[in-house]
Design a protein around this motif. Structure first.
Motif, PDB file in Angstrom:
ATOM      1  N   GLN A  24      13.208  13.703  30.779  1.00  0.00           N
ATOM      2  CA  GLN A  24      13.844  14.659  31.686  1.00  0.00           C
ATOM      3  C   GLN A  24      12.810  15.390  32.533  1.00  0.00           C
ATOM      4  O   GLN A  24      12.829  16.604  32.682  1.00  0.00           O
ATOM      5  N   GLY A  25      11.872  14.627  33.065  1.00  0.00           N
ATOM      6  CA  GLY A  25      10.886  15.202  33.959  1.00  0.00           C
ATOM      7  C   GLY A  25       9.691  15.822  33.270  1.00  0.00           C
ATOM      8  O   GLY A  25       8.745  16.267  33.942  1.00  0.00           O
ATOM      9  N   ARG A  26       9.703  15.878  31.945  1.00  0.00           N
ATOM     10  CA  ARG A  26       8.572  16.445  31.206  1.00  0.00           C
ATOM     11  C   ARG A  26       7.798  15.340  30.507  1.00  0.00           C
ATOM     12  O   ARG A  26       8.371  14.346  30.067  1.00  0.00           O
ATOM     13  N   THR A  27       6.501  15.517  30.379  1.00  0.00           N
ATOM     14  CA  THR A  27       5.678  14.565  29.643  1.00  0.00           C
ATOM     15  C   THR A  27       5.576  15.013  28.197  1.00  0.00           C
ATOM     16  O   THR A  27       5.222  16.157  27.916  1.00  0.00           O
ATOM     17  N   VAL A  28       5.923  14.129  27.295  1.00  0.00           N
ATOM     18  CA  VAL A  28       5.866  14.417  25.863  1.00  0.00           C
ATOM     19  C   VAL A  28       4.658  13.686  25.276  1.00  0.00           C
ATOM     20  O   VAL A  28       4.525  12.468  25.425  1.00  0.00           O
ATOM     21  N   ALA A  29       3.772  14.430  24.644  1.00  0.00           N
ATOM     22  CA  ALA A  29       2.585  13.851  24.017  1.00  0.00           C
ATOM     23  C   ALA A  29       2.812  13.772  22.510  1.00  0.00           C
ATOM     24  O   ALA A  29       3.239  14.743  21.888  1.00  0.00           O
ATOM     25  N   VAL A  30       2.558  12.606  21.931  1.00  0.00           N
ATOM     26  CA  VAL A  30       2.761  12.395  20.500  1.00  0.00           C
ATOM     27  C   VAL A  30       1.494  11.791  19.895  1.00  0.00           C
ATOM     28  O   VAL A  30       0.985  10.784  20.393  1.00  0.00           O
ATOM     29  N   ALA A  31       0.989  12.428  18.853  1.00  0.00           N
ATOM     30  CA  ALA A  31      -0.141  11.883  18.100  1.00  0.00           C
ATOM     31  C   ALA A  31       0.388  11.458  16.736  1.00  0.00           C
ATOM     32  O   ALA A  31       0.872  12.277  15.960  1.00  0.00           O
ATOM     33  N   SER A  32       0.337  10.157  16.463  1.00  0.00           N
ATOM     34  CA  SER A  32       0.875   9.616  15.217  1.00  0.00           C
ATOM     35  C   SER A  32      -0.261   9.061  14.368  1.00  0.00           C
ATOM     36  O   SER A  32      -1.045   8.227  14.832  1.00  0.00           O
ATOM     37  N   THR A  33      -0.346   9.524  13.124  1.00  0.00           N
ATOM     38  CA  THR A  33      -1.405   9.095  12.212  1.00  0.00           C
ATOM     39  C   THR A  33      -0.798   8.432  10.984  1.00  0.00           C
ATOM     40  O   THR A  33       0.160   8.935  10.403  1.00  0.00           O
ATOM     41  N   ALA A  46       0.841  -1.196   0.000  1.00  0.00           N
ATOM     42  CA  ALA A  46       0.000   0.000   0.000  1.00  0.00           C
ATOM     43  C   ALA A  46       0.873   1.242   0.000  1.00  0.00           C
ATOM     44  O   ALA A  46       2.029   1.208   0.427  1.00  0.00           O
ATOM     45  N   LYS A  47       0.308   2.335  -0.491  1.00  0.00           N
ATOM     46  CA  LYS A  47       0.938   3.631  -0.298  1.00  0.00           C
ATOM     47  C   LYS A  47       0.648   4.075   1.128  1.00  0.00           C
ATOM     48  O   LYS A  47      -0.362   3.688   1.721  1.00  0.00           O
ATOM     49  N   ALA A  48       1.534   4.901   1.682  1.00  0.00           N
ATOM     50  CA  ALA A  48       1.375   5.331   3.067  1.00  0.00           C
ATOM     51  C   ALA A  48       1.693   6.813   3.217  1.00  0.00           C
ATOM     52  O   ALA A  48       2.644   7.326   2.619  1.00  0.00           O
ATOM     53  N   SER A  49       0.872   7.493   4.008  1.00  0.00           N
ATOM     54  CA  SER A  49       1.132   8.871   4.414  1.00  0.00           C
ATOM     55  C   SER A  49       1.147   8.901   5.929  1.00  0.00           C
ATOM     56  O   SER A  49       0.279   8.288   6.570  1.00  0.00           O
ATOM     57  N   THR A  50       2.111   9.575   6.498  1.00  0.00           N
ATOM     58  CA  THR A  50       2.233   9.618   7.952  1.00  0.00           C
ATOM     59  C   THR A  50       2.285  11.051   8.452  1.00  0.00           C
ATOM     60  O   THR A  50       2.705  11.967   7.743  1.00  0.00           O
ATOM     61  N   SER A  51       1.831  11.237   9.663  1.00  0.00           N
ATOM     62  CA  SER A  51       1.900  12.533  10.328  1.00  0.00           C
ATOM     63  C   SER A  51       2.175  12.298  11.794  1.00  0.00           C
ATOM     64  O   SER A  51       1.497  11.476  12.428  1.00  0.00           O
ATOM     65  N   MET A  52       3.188  12.977  12.324  1.00  0.00           N
ATOM     66  CA  MET A  52       3.514  12.831  13.735  1.00  0.00           C
ATOM     67  C   MET A  52       3.562  14.211  14.373  1.00  0.00           C
ATOM     68  O   MET A  52       4.376  15.056  14.003  1.00  0.00           O
ATOM     69  N   GLU A  53       2.663  14.428  15.304  1.00  0.00           N
ATOM     70  CA  GLU A  53       2.567  15.708  16.001  1.00  0.00           C
ATOM     71  C   GLU A  53       3.055  15.524  17.428  1.00  0.00           C
ATOM     72  O   GLU A  53       2.543  14.677  18.162  1.00  0.00           O
ATOM     73  N   MET A  54       4.056  16.306  17.799  1.00  0.00           N
ATOM     74  CA  MET A  54       4.674  16.174  19.115  1.00  0.00           C
ATOM     75  C   MET A  54       4.541  17.477  19.882  1.00  0.00           C
ATOM     76  O   MET A  54       4.794  18.556  19.327  1.00  0.00           O
TER      77      MET A  54
END
Length: 280
Positions: A244-253, A65-73
């Motif tokens: 390093q003590g911070r919470t990192v939120a990542v939304a991956s599509t 398949a073809k694939a498109s990705t998006s990662m928002e951090m």
């Protein structure tokens, strides 16, 4: 050259963010299906959890398949989005993506697109920067990454995204919507990483097992969209880890389309792989 034809952040999450941070450098949500409300009292044709858990097997049967990705951090009020385009072979678990980094605050981009080759247990990157010669590739063993390459490369491996759904639980069917002209069934739930790793195919098991140990939370909320043949057309995962003590939120599509397309991956010659120290 070998031709394949289709077919630990350290501690708790620090390393994965470090590698991703190198990709985005000093640059400081994910597209959703629009305009379609879920029908009242939706009734799924099959058990929602079973349909989602079977998505990886259906993709293997589909082949490519073809694939498109998006990662928002997002972390500390800063938000960046990394996008990728390419193709993937779900039988060989190999793929090729061109990953585009976000522009800098001035609106220009000083980064060339990164070419990524996805293979079982390894990620190859070209134009990675950070002191790596432009003509060299970087090879990363994904089984040693605490995120299992769900985040590190700036794009979630499409097979890993599907295999993660094998750990789906608390799945709800939200009705039928239209995605790129195709009617799809919308499911929402939570994926258990440890369960997904146990049920994963042998090629992805090591990477998901590493992710299950490395992320701050073992549960990953997701939205999955399956077409009438049970093929995964879109999946959005919401990851969270500590750095390093911070919470990192990542939304991956990940978006999948063009099934059956020819996909070819050429692995770099060993002489073209950078053996020096990589800056992070």
């Amino acid at each position: 050259m070998v031709v394949q034809r289709y077919g630990r952040p350290h501690g708790r999450g620090g390393g994965a963010f470090a590698v991703t941070a190198v990709l985005v450098g000093s640059l400081v949500g994910t597209a959703a299906v629009t305009g379609c409300a879920a029908p009242e009292d939706p009734k799924p044709a099959v058990d929602p959890a079973l349909a989602v858990r079977n998505a990886a097997d259906v993709l293997t049967k589909a082949g490519t398949a073809k694939a498109s990705t998006s990662m928002e951090m997002a972390t500390g009020g800063t938000r960046v989005t990394i996008r990728g385009e390419g193709g993937y072979d779900f039988r060989r678990r190999t793929g090729r993506l061109q990953v585009v980094l976000p522009k800098d605050p001035a609106g220009s981009s000083g980064h060339r697109p990164i070419t990524e080759l996805l293979t079982p247990g390894a990620l190859y990157m070209k134009n990675r920067g950070a002191g790596v010669p432009a003509d060299k590739w970087v090879r990363v063993d994904t089984t040693t990454l605490d995120d299992g390459n769900l985040v590190t490369g700036g794009a979630t491996d499409p097979a890993a995204a599907a295999e993660l759904l094998r750990g789906a639980r608390k799945v709800a069917y939200l009705g039928e919507v239209e995605l790129a002209g195709v009617k799809v069934s919308h499911y929402r739930g939570v994926a258990d990483m440890a369960e997904a790793a146990r049920a994963a195919s042998p090629q992805l098991r090591g990477a998901l097992a590493a992710a299950a140990k490395g992320f701050a939370k073992d549960s990953v909320p997701f939205d999955a969209y399956l077409d009438g043949e049970g093929r995964l057309r879109k999946v959005r995962h919401q990851f969270s880890f500590s750095n390093q003590g911070r919470t990192v939120a990542v939304a991956s599509t990940t978006l999948l389309y063009g099934f059956g397309v020819r996909v070819e991956v050429v692995l770099p010659d060993r002489r073209d792989i950078y053996a020096g120290k990589i800056k992070v």
